[in-house]
Design an enzyme around this catalytic site. Structure first.
Site, short mmCIF file in Angstrom:
data_model
loop_
_atom_site.label_atom_id
_atom_site.label_comp_id
_atom_site.label_asym_id
_atom_site.label_seq_id
_atom_site.Cartn_x
_atom_site.Cartn_y
_atom_site.Cartn_z
N HIS A 143 8.97 1.07 3.31
CA HIS A 143 10.05 1.11 4.29
C HIS A 143 10.90 -0.14 4.08
O HIS A 143 10.65 -0.93 3.15
CB HIS A 143 9.48 1.20 5.71
CG HIS A 143 8.41 0.19 6.00
ND1 HIS A 143 8.66 -1.16 6.08
CD2 HIS A 143 7.07 0.32 6.18
CE1 HIS A 143 7.55 -1.81 6.33
NE2 HIS A 143 6.55 -0.94 6.39
N GLU A 144 11.87 -0.34 4.99
CA GLU A 144 12.79 -1.48 4.79
C GLU A 144 12.09 -2.83 4.79
O GLU A 144 12.58 -3.77 4.17
CB GLU A 144 13.89 -1.46 5.85
CG GLU A 144 14.96 -0.44 5.51
CD GLU A 144 15.64 0.11 6.75
OE1 GLU A 144 16.07 -0.72 7.58
OE2 GLU A 144 15.71 1.33 6.88
N ARG A 193 2.48 2.56 9.41
CA ARG A 193 1.73 3.30 10.44
C ARG A 193 2.65 3.84 11.54
O ARG A 193 2.21 4.65 12.34
CB ARG A 193 0.62 2.44 11.03
CG ARG A 193 -0.52 2.21 10.03
CD ARG A 193 -1.75 1.59 10.67
NE ARG A 193 -2.88 1.61 9.77
CZ ARG A 193 -3.26 0.59 8.99
NH1 ARG A 193 -2.59 -0.54 9.01
NH2 ARG A 193 -4.31 0.71 8.19
N GLN A 221 5.64 -11.30 7.06
CA GLN A 221 5.12 -12.04 8.23
C GLN A 221 4.51 -11.10 9.28
O GLN A 221 3.74 -11.52 10.14
CB GLN A 221 6.23 -12.86 8.89
CG GLN A 221 5.66 -13.83 9.93
CD GLN A 221 6.66 -14.37 10.88
OE1 GLN A 221 7.69 -14.89 10.43
NE2 GLN A 221 6.41 -14.26 12.18
N LYS A 222 4.84 -9.82 9.18
CA LYS A 222 4.27 -8.84 10.11
C LYS A 222 2.74 -8.96 10.11
O LYS A 222 2.09 -8.88 11.15
CB LYS A 222 4.75 -7.46 9.66
CG LYS A 222 3.96 -6.28 10.07
CD LYS A 222 4.31 -5.78 11.42
CE LYS A 222 3.41 -4.66 11.84
NZ LYS A 222 2.76 -3.96 10.75
N ASP A 223 2.15 -9.17 8.91
CA ASP A 223 0.70 -9.39 8.82
C ASP A 223 0.45 -10.90 8.75
O ASP A 223 0.08 -11.44 7.70
CB ASP A 223 0.14 -8.68 7.58
CG ASP A 223 0.28 -7.18 7.70
OD1 ASP A 223 -0.38 -6.59 8.56
OD2 ASP A 223 1.09 -6.60 6.96
N MET A 250 0.85 -1.20 0.00
CA MET A 250 0.00 0.00 0.00
C MET A 250 0.89 1.25 0.00
O MET A 250 0.43 2.34 0.34
CB MET A 250 -0.93 -0.01 1.20
CG MET A 250 -1.92 -1.18 1.14
SD MET A 250 -3.46 -0.88 2.00
CE MET A 250 -2.89 -0.61 3.66
N LYS A 252 8.80 -2.77 11.71
CA LYS A 252 8.62 -1.68 10.73
C LYS A 252 7.20 -1.72 10.20
O LYS A 252 6.66 -2.81 9.90
CB LYS A 252 9.56 -1.88 9.55
CG LYS A 252 11.01 -1.87 9.93
CD LYS A 252 11.70 -0.61 9.46
CE LYS A 252 13.17 -0.67 9.83
NZ LYS A 252 13.82 0.63 9.71
N HIS A 303 9.22 -3.47 3.30
CA HIS A 303 8.81 -3.70 1.90
C HIS A 303 10.03 -4.01 1.02
O HIS A 303 9.95 -4.86 0.14
CB HIS A 303 8.13 -2.44 1.33
CG HIS A 303 6.86 -2.06 2.03
ND1 HIS A 303 6.76 -0.94 2.81
CD2 HIS A 303 5.65 -2.66 2.05
CE1 HIS A 303 5.52 -0.85 3.29
NE2 HIS A 303 4.83 -1.88 2.85
#
Ligand code: PAF
Length: 274
Positions: free
Chosen positions: A34-35, A188, A149-151, A30, A185, A37
């Site tokens: 940042h790092e 948001r 993996q954050k999501d 989206m 990271k 991505h």
């Protein structure tokens, strides 16, 4: 690096590449890159993609009416520069009207894994995610797609969608990228002031603070207290089995700890495998 705003033109370009035997990776984002991505793009390259397509689209359909769609950070120029530097070969930057006809009426709904965790707090969120990701898959026709993996719940829901709807696309999940402090990271994080950033570090400490063999209920109580004591407002703390996302009673190696909390006005998530 090619820049597309038209789905039909990107689809034509991708089909041409496929006819020439090129292996295509899709990195859906989206924007406000940042790092985290950039590590997804890097993962695509390590997995030997010939073409790396990055989509940048703040998808209105996955935001609830009281969420941050309008103020979600948009940094098109900087994002394009970052994609170029990371050696993406194409960027897809559609408008909402390009992605959704005014009478759009088909949605993709995953009905099990989407129920709990963020799905319970953000009704319609995963329906919006599945719908846009299915559209991106159909436009790009990638060999594989890379998600963070954050999501964690999102990645599981997408894997299930790919399996159940026979997309025939490999889903690669890349590890969470963290600040030196441990904070995961996230686009948001740009909403956080310095004090909030310091307090938010508790989330990474919480997900790292559970051991195999513990009773899940006691561990969850402890993490909740830890998060609230740091001045955040816990939304959920769950310990689940990695594929089914069902609650576990006793914590085993491979289970996943997921947390969501409000830090000031910003809702943050984090997770970690035991
Ligand atoms: O993770 C995200 O940034 C979004 O949910 C995604 C997968 C790009 C779909 O809009």
């Amino acid at each position: 690096m090619k820049i597309f705003t038209s789905a039909a033109k990107l689809q034509k370009w991708c089909r041409e590449k496929k006819r020439n035997g090129r292996r295509i990776a899709l990195v859906p984002t989206m924007g406000c890159l940042h790092e985290g991505h950039l590590s997804l793009i890097e993962t695509a390259r390590r997995k030997k993609a010939d073409e790396i397509v990055v989509s940048i689209f703040v998808n209105p359909v996955q935001f609830g009416p009281n969420e941050d769609y309008a103020k979600y950070p948009r940094e098109e120029k900087a994002d394009l520069a970052k994609c170029r530097k990371a050696r993406a070969t194409a960027v897809f930057l559609p408008s909402p009207a390009e992605m959704y006809a005014s009478d759009h009426s088909v949605y993709v709904n995953e009905e099990t894994l989407s129920k709990g965790l963020c799905g319970a707090r953000r009704p319609g969120h995963f329906r919006g995610v599945c719908t846009v990701v299915a559209k991106l898959f159909n436009i790009v026709g990638p060999d594989f797609a890379v998600f963070g993996q954050k999501d964690y719940q999102q990645a599981q829901v997408i894997k299930r969608m790919v399996r159940d709807l026979d997309f025939g696309i490999d889903i690669v999940v890349a590890p969470i990228v963290r600040e030196k402090s441990g904070l995961a990271k996230s686009s948001r994080n740009t909403y956080l002031d310095e004090g909030e950033k310091e307090r938010a570090v508790v989330l990474s400490r919480a997900v790292a603070g559970v051991k195999a063999g513990e009773k899940a209920a006691a561990a969850k109580r402890r993490l909740r207290k830890m998060i609230d004591d740091a001045g955040l407002e816990t939304d959920y703390v769950e310990i689940v089995s990695p594929d089914t996302l069902e609650d576990v009673k006793s914590v085993r190696k491979g289970d996943v700890v997921l947390v969501a909390a409000k830090c000031g006005k910003t809702r943050l998530i984090d997770n970690g495998k035991i």
